[in-house]
Motif scaffolding. Structure first.
Motif, mmCIF file in Angstrom:
data_model
loop_
_atom_site.group_PDB
_atom_site.id
_atom_site.type_symbol
_atom_site.label_atom_id
_atom_site.label_comp_id
_atom_site.label_asym_id
_atom_site.label_seq_id
_atom_site.Cartn_x
_atom_site.Cartn_y
_atom_site.Cartn_z
ATOM 1 N N VAL A 38 -20.353 25.572 -31.948
ATOM 2 C CA VAL A 38 -20.079 24.316 -32.572
ATOM 3 C C VAL A 38 -20.940 23.149 -32.121
ATOM 4 O O VAL A 38 -20.860 22.268 -33.220
ATOM 5 C CB VAL A 38 -18.691 24.042 -31.666
ATOM 6 N N ILE A 39 -21.717 23.052 -31.394
ATOM 7 C CA ILE A 39 -22.641 22.051 -31.100
ATOM 8 C C ILE A 39 -23.933 22.160 -31.465
ATOM 9 O O ILE A 39 -24.389 23.081 -31.026
ATOM 10 C CB ILE A 39 -22.590 21.645 -29.485
ATOM 11 N N PRO A 40 -24.647 21.333 -32.227
ATOM 12 C CA PRO A 40 -26.169 21.445 -32.639
ATOM 13 C C PRO A 40 -26.957 21.739 -31.341
ATOM 14 O O PRO A 40 -26.704 20.732 -30.395
ATOM 15 C CB PRO A 40 -26.263 20.259 -33.491
ATOM 16 N N ALA A 41 -27.957 22.231 -31.471
ATOM 17 C CA ALA A 41 -28.729 22.520 -30.242
ATOM 18 C C ALA A 41 -29.420 21.216 -29.819
ATOM 19 O O ALA A 41 -29.671 20.886 -28.439
ATOM 20 C CB ALA A 41 -30.034 23.488 -30.601
ATOM 21 N N ASP A 42 -29.715 20.191 -30.833
ATOM 22 C CA ASP A 42 -30.437 18.816 -30.289
ATOM 23 C C ASP A 42 -29.489 17.818 -30.220
ATOM 24 O O ASP A 42 -29.738 16.649 -29.983
ATOM 25 C CB ASP A 42 -31.422 18.577 -31.436
ATOM 26 N N ALA A 43 -28.087 18.028 -30.204
ATOM 27 C CA ALA A 43 -27.100 17.091 -30.073
ATOM 28 C C ALA A 43 -27.240 16.505 -28.613
ATOM 29 O O ALA A 43 -27.504 17.013 -27.533
ATOM 30 C CB ALA A 43 -25.654 17.619 -30.402
ATOM 31 N N ARG A 44 -26.791 15.238 -28.546
ATOM 32 C CA ARG A 44 -26.799 14.452 -27.125
ATOM 33 C C ARG A 44 -25.598 13.728 -26.682
ATOM 34 O O ARG A 44 -24.930 13.276 -27.815
ATOM 35 C CB ARG A 44 -28.049 13.454 -26.920
ATOM 36 N N PHE A 45 -25.182 13.911 -25.559
ATOM 37 C CA PHE A 45 -23.828 13.285 -25.126
ATOM 38 C C PHE A 45 -24.356 12.234 -23.888
ATOM 39 O O PHE A 45 -25.204 12.386 -23.308
ATOM 40 C CB PHE A 45 -22.798 14.368 -24.583
ATOM 41 N N SER A 46 -23.572 11.367 -23.688
ATOM 42 C CA SER A 46 -23.331 10.550 -22.527
ATOM 43 C C SER A 46 -22.009 10.717 -21.862
ATOM 44 O O SER A 46 -21.235 11.081 -22.681
ATOM 45 C CB SER A 46 -23.549 9.120 -22.899
ATOM 46 N N GLY A 47 -21.816 10.799 -20.540
ATOM 47 C CA GLY A 47 -20.589 11.075 -20.114
ATOM 48 C C GLY A 47 -20.547 10.297 -18.794
ATOM 49 O O GLY A 47 -21.240 9.941 -18.194
ATOM 50 N N VAL A 48 -19.055 10.031 -18.232
ATOM 51 C CA VAL A 48 -18.753 9.509 -17.199
ATOM 52 C C VAL A 48 -17.579 10.412 -16.471
ATOM 53 O O VAL A 48 -16.770 10.761 -16.740
ATOM 54 C CB VAL A 48 -18.078 8.063 -17.453
ATOM 55 N N MET A 49 -18.019 10.636 -15.187
ATOM 56 C CA MET A 49 -17.157 11.379 -14.438
ATOM 57 C C MET A 49 -16.360 10.295 -13.358
ATOM 58 O O MET A 49 -16.927 9.461 -12.936
ATOM 59 C CB MET A 49 -17.981 12.461 -13.364
ATOM 60 N N ASP A 50 -15.175 10.453 -13.305
ATOM 61 C CA ASP A 50 -14.241 9.731 -12.758
ATOM 62 C C ASP A 50 -13.023 10.322 -11.932
ATOM 63 O O ASP A 50 -12.761 11.213 -12.354
ATOM 64 C CB ASP A 50 -13.750 8.375 -13.445
ATOM 65 N N SER A 51 -12.615 9.669 -10.945
ATOM 66 C CA SER A 51 -11.340 9.952 -10.141
ATOM 67 C C SER A 51 -10.061 9.260 -10.782
ATOM 68 O O SER A 51 -10.174 8.217 -11.045
ATOM 69 C CB SER A 51 -11.500 9.730 -8.882
ATOM 70 N N ARG A 52 -9.094 10.037 -11.024
ATOM 71 C CA ARG A 52 -7.789 9.595 -11.432
ATOM 72 C C ARG A 52 -6.879 9.235 -10.327
ATOM 73 O O ARG A 52 -5.629 8.517 -10.426
ATOM 74 C CB ARG A 52 -7.052 10.503 -12.361
ATOM 75 N N ASP A 53 -7.213 9.411 -9.022
ATOM 76 C CA ASP A 53 -6.417 9.160 -8.014
ATOM 77 C C ASP A 53 -7.373 8.439 -6.648
ATOM 78 O O ASP A 53 -8.519 8.497 -6.930
ATOM 79 C CB ASP A 53 -5.940 10.583 -7.302
ATOM 80 N N ALA A 54 -6.792 8.120 -5.796
ATOM 81 C CA ALA A 54 -7.416 7.724 -4.630
ATOM 82 C C ALA A 54 -7.915 9.077 -3.865
ATOM 83 O O ALA A 54 -7.145 9.879 -3.466
ATOM 84 C CB ALA A 54 -6.567 6.913 -3.825
ATOM 85 N N ILE A 55 -9.058 8.957 -3.581
ATOM 86 C CA ILE A 55 -9.579 9.956 -3.052
ATOM 87 C C ILE A 55 -10.848 9.696 -1.992
ATOM 88 O O ILE A 55 -11.410 8.697 -2.200
ATOM 89 C CB ILE A 55 -10.219 11.465 -3.962
ATOM 90 N N THR A 56 -11.191 10.836 -1.168
ATOM 91 C CA THR A 56 -12.425 10.683 -0.507
ATOM 92 C C THR A 56 -13.435 11.883 -1.306
ATOM 93 O O THR A 56 -13.186 12.954 -1.325
ATOM 94 C CB THR A 56 -12.309 11.237 0.973
ATOM 95 N N VAL A 57 -14.688 11.040 -1.651
ATOM 96 C CA VAL A 57 -15.600 11.970 -2.270
ATOM 97 C C VAL A 57 -16.272 12.896 -1.727
ATOM 98 O O VAL A 57 -16.748 12.513 -0.664
ATOM 99 C CB VAL A 57 -16.337 10.956 -3.179
#
Length: 285
Positions: A38-57
């Motif tokens: 589905v995804i072209p070999a040269d495609a690029r993404f940006s991404g953000v990992m986040d927490s949906r709850d109060a947590i200790t990381v």
């Protein structure tokens, strides 16, 4: 900075985890069929990992290793550190790089952060409930192959590690005592074998003096109620560290910790912690 733990092979863990997900060695395996179709070999993404709850990381450095294993040039910015206590909606890391690599590594990275942050979060809850009394210990009740990571997560939550395995301290329990004929004899045998750290489990007050006389260096007070724990602590009188263990719950740990024991150990930190709700959202570039 590269994540590292003594006794833990990060590269092997990352490769084995990705190989399992990719089905390496299985008929038709060795590929991410969805991303590659589905995804072209040269495609690029940006991404953000986040927490949906109060947590200790916990576990962000391992997540980085998953992404970098598939795209060594991926730009990654860590926004918090392991051990941080954060509120819901907090961003944990930003990433930018090859889209296929991100999608292939996503689940392994998230599973790790969710699991380890869940352990760290539960651990912090127990530490806070102790109100400054005693020190919280984890146990060997860990998922096979993940002990070093899970014990790392308890440290991020504010606990101290108990013994890492069968090699770094003797722990004399009821079955050892049964074969040896008594706590004193069991401790004596371990001492004569040259073992330096000898933890002896006792579940009766009358076992304390024989264990100490034989040379126990740490007493585990097993399944004792609060009055009995106080009695045991008074009898031990600081000669060795004392540890309350067995059936400790969040609603009982404050009273147990306040008895004067040195440590309280809790197996559910690694046995029963729910995964933290951590997500990762991508944007095409």
């Amino acid at each position: 900075m590269t994540f590292s733990l003594p006794g833990f092979d990060l590269n092997h863990f990352v490769r084995a985890t990705l190989d399992e997900d990719l089905g390496l060695g299985l008929p038709g395996g060795g590929q991410d069929v969805t991303s590659e179709s589905v995804i072209p070999a040269d495609a690029r993404f940006s991404g953000v990992m986040d927490s949906r709850d109060a947590i200790t990381v916990a576990g962000l450095g391992i997540a980085v290793a998953f992404f970098r294993a598939l795209d060594p040039d991926m730009a990654i910015e860590l926004l918090v550190e392991d051990g941080a206590q954060i509120g819901p909606g907090t961003d944990l890391m930003r990433i930018e790089g090859n889209a296929r690599a991100m999608l292939t590594a996503e689940r392994a990275a998230l599973n790790t952060v969710q699991h380890l942050s869940g352990i760290a979060t539960m651990t912090r809850t127990y530490v806070d409930a102790m109100q400054g009394h005693a020190t919280l210990l984890d146990t060997r009740k860990t998922i096979p192959g993940l002990r070093h990571l899970e014990k790392y997560a308890t440290r991020m939550g504010g606990a101290t590690n108990h013994r890492m395995g069968l090699w770094d301290a003797a722990m004399i329990k009821d079955n050892h005592v049964l074969v040896a004929g008594g706590v004193g004899e069991a401790v004596r045998r371990a001492r004569e074998a040259g073992v330096k750290s000898i933890i002896c489990e006792v579940d009766r007050i009358d076992q304390i003096e024989p264990a100490l006389a034989a040379g126990a260096s740490h007493l585990l007070l097993d399944n004792m109620d609060v009055p009995m724990l106080r009695q045991a602590v008074a009898l031990i009188a600081g000669r060795v560290p004392s540890e309350a263990s067995g059936g400790v719950r969040l609603d009982t740990i404050a009273a147990i910790a306040a008895t004067g024991v040195t440590y309280v150990s809790v197996g559910r930190l690694t046995q029963s912690a729910p995964a933290a709700d951590v997500g990762l959202d991508f944007t095409p570039l």
